[in-house]
Scaffold this motif. Sequence first.
Motif, PDB file in Angstrom:
ATOM      1  N   ASN A  39      -1.479  -3.649   4.279  1.00  0.00           N
ATOM      2  CA  ASN A  39      -2.233  -4.624   3.485  1.00  0.00           C
ATOM      3  C   ASN A  39      -1.457  -5.930   3.325  1.00  0.00           C
ATOM      4  OD1 ASN A  39      -0.369  -3.272   1.710  1.00  0.00           O
ATOM      5  ND2 ASN A  39      -1.525  -3.991  -0.070  1.00  0.00           N
ATOM      6  N   PRO A  45      -8.219  -5.006  -3.806  1.00  0.00           N
ATOM      7  CA  PRO A  45      -7.358  -3.815  -3.755  1.00  0.00           C
ATOM      8  C   PRO A  45      -5.878  -4.170  -3.921  1.00  0.00           C
ATOM      9  CG  PRO A  45      -8.981  -3.763  -1.998  1.00  0.00           C
ATOM     10  CD  PRO A  45      -9.071  -5.123  -2.618  1.00  0.00           C
ATOM     11  N   TYR A  46      -5.175  -3.278  -4.564  1.00  0.00           N
ATOM     12  CA  TYR A  46      -3.707  -3.306  -4.697  1.00  0.00           C
ATOM     13  C   TYR A  46      -3.175  -4.498  -5.495  1.00  0.00           C
ATOM     14  CZ  TYR A  46      -4.281   0.238  -1.122  1.00  0.00           C
ATOM     15  OH  TYR A  46      -4.690   1.357  -0.427  1.00  0.00           O
ATOM     16  N   ASN A  72      -3.999  -2.008  -9.132  1.00  0.00           N
ATOM     17  CA  ASN A  72      -5.301  -1.542  -8.662  1.00  0.00           C
ATOM     18  C   ASN A  72      -5.096  -0.643  -7.441  1.00  0.00           C
ATOM     19  OD1 ASN A  72      -8.037  -1.260  -8.397  1.00  0.00           O
ATOM     20  ND2 ASN A  72      -8.319  -3.174  -7.270  1.00  0.00           N
ATOM     21  N   SER A 125      -7.203   1.240  -3.936  1.00  0.00           N
ATOM     22  CA  SER A 125      -7.625   0.777  -2.612  1.00  0.00           C
ATOM     23  C   SER A 125      -8.990   0.102  -2.593  1.00  0.00           C
ATOM     24  CB  SER A 125      -7.645   1.969  -1.651  1.00  0.00           C
ATOM     25  OG  SER A 125      -8.561   2.960  -2.109  1.00  0.00           O
ATOM     26  N   GLN A 126      -9.667   0.036  -3.745  1.00  0.00           N
ATOM     27  CA  GLN A 126     -11.002  -0.562  -3.797  1.00  0.00           C
ATOM     28  C   GLN A 126     -11.015  -1.776  -4.721  1.00  0.00           C
ATOM     29  OE1 GLN A 126     -13.438   0.765  -1.815  1.00  0.00           O
ATOM     30  NE2 GLN A 126     -11.858   2.229  -1.130  1.00  0.00           N
ATOM     31  N   ASN A 127     -12.008  -2.650  -4.517  1.00  0.00           N
ATOM     32  CA  ASN A 127     -12.210  -3.732  -5.474  1.00  0.00           C
ATOM     33  C   ASN A 127     -12.475  -3.135  -6.850  1.00  0.00           C
ATOM     34  OD1 ASN A 127     -11.983  -5.658  -3.454  1.00  0.00           O
ATOM     35  ND2 ASN A 127     -14.188  -5.717  -3.075  1.00  0.00           N
ATOM     36  N   LYS A 156       0.821  -1.216   0.000  1.00  0.00           N
ATOM     37  CA  LYS A 156       0.000   0.000   0.000  1.00  0.00           C
ATOM     38  C   LYS A 156       0.852   1.263   0.000  1.00  0.00           C
ATOM     39  CE  LYS A 156      -3.296   2.404   3.024  1.00  0.00           C
ATOM     40  NZ  LYS A 156      -4.042   2.317   4.312  1.00  0.00           N
TER      41      LYS A 156
END
Length: 487
Positions: free
Chosen positions: A455, A352-353, A334, A336-338, A317
């Motif tokens: 994360n 995320p990520y 990606n 922080s969100q789906n 992250k």
Amino acid sequence: MKTIKYFIAAISVGMMIHSCANDLNTVPDGDISGEQLIKDQSSPEKILGGIYLDLRSHGAGGTTAHSDFGIMAIKAGSDLMSNDVIQSTNQHLGMFYNYDATNASNSASEFVWTTFYARIFVINKLLEDLKKTDNSNNRSIKGQLLALRAYSYFYLIRFYANDSKEHQSDPGVPLVLTSSNQSQGLPRAKVSEVYHQIASDIEESIALLDTYARPSRAQIDQRTAKAIAAEIYLQTGDYIKAGKYASESKQGVTLMTENEYTTTGFSNINNPEVLWGFHNTISTMSIGNYYASFFSMFDNTNEGYAGAARIHKLIDKRLYEAIPETDYRKKVFNGSQNATYTFNAKTKNYPPYVSWKFKDPTLFEGDYIYIRASSLYYIEAEALARQGREAEARQVLFEITSKRNNAYILSTKTGSELINEIILQKRIELWGEGYDWFDMKRLNIPLERVYPGTNHTFGRFNLSPDKFRFQIPNKEINNNPQIKQND
């Protein structure tokens, strides 16, 4: 060393019998003799081709583990031991992420060791037998063999020893240089002795490859040997040579475009930046197992372990947030969100990520990239900065960063802040390509995965850099009374 001898015999039979990459002219020659070379003057090229093939094949390290697939497995594993690359669940390659790989009983400790010593044994034998023949091609073959031996020992010393300047008298790894001492147990040479041999091999390689025009990027030419040398000398602190070889190696090489970087540039050996890699085909991928491959492990869009089994590879992250929105390298990750992502006419949902950097439109036949020219910008920039040539260092950093981020302006930083900026850009550029853990070890940067909002997953812990060392595999310890185990 008896263990290594056993492994190379097994690998020679098991791997080279199945060698069938036409572009490398590989044949089932697990061993060679002077008489054989005299009778068949093409044998050296065939054996050399077998070495290159083995270094990208399942079982290269003498195990059946799907995490054992040569150079790319070892590069991937090393990055999973860094702060920046995350694996979502504890499956294949997970032993690196949670540091189980460092244990003497772990299969990873075994296959990292054997991948390189097995090749060193073949290299030593071929170098000796080349002396028995008079062939105009021997000069370039010897140059490639010496580069491969230097490359192999460079990985071994960094995995199995404390190899910083403060530890030059510490135990390194056994220095096996002739076929006559391959069958006997050797003690660990000093770190300084191993690096002396690495430097000797790579320097002679560079000289021998001066006129060599390789048939493909699967072979090491002088440009590639200089790239390997640049990384070696950065590690040893010879910043003049590191900067010199990095500059010479990248000269005239075009950097990837945004489209190449964000689409399939990392699965194509014809990527303009590639200095050394391997062109995979249906025949090469049929050796071993499709799923025991880099793209199965790191391509989150495919039908392999990363994609179908959802053993996702994620970016840390903190590193993601450090990438400016104007930098197109951020597009291969990606946020922080789906999110949904479409590649190769397939749309999937992602956490995320997650990484979309390594994408292969084929069935795991994507090419393997070992060295890109972009890595040399950061080596040269750091080498210049450490020589006090900071204006030149900032300019080299600008040349590549401004290509990735059109809003980037020439840095004004100095001293440690400039070094930190160079390393940050290197981490962003080379994420997942096998550089970060070695830099952490070289620069004494601790593993820090426990932080607010982390994360990180099943490898969520912190470690000091003195823990960045593998134990010698148990099989070697049990068969070599002269070798001393790491703590």
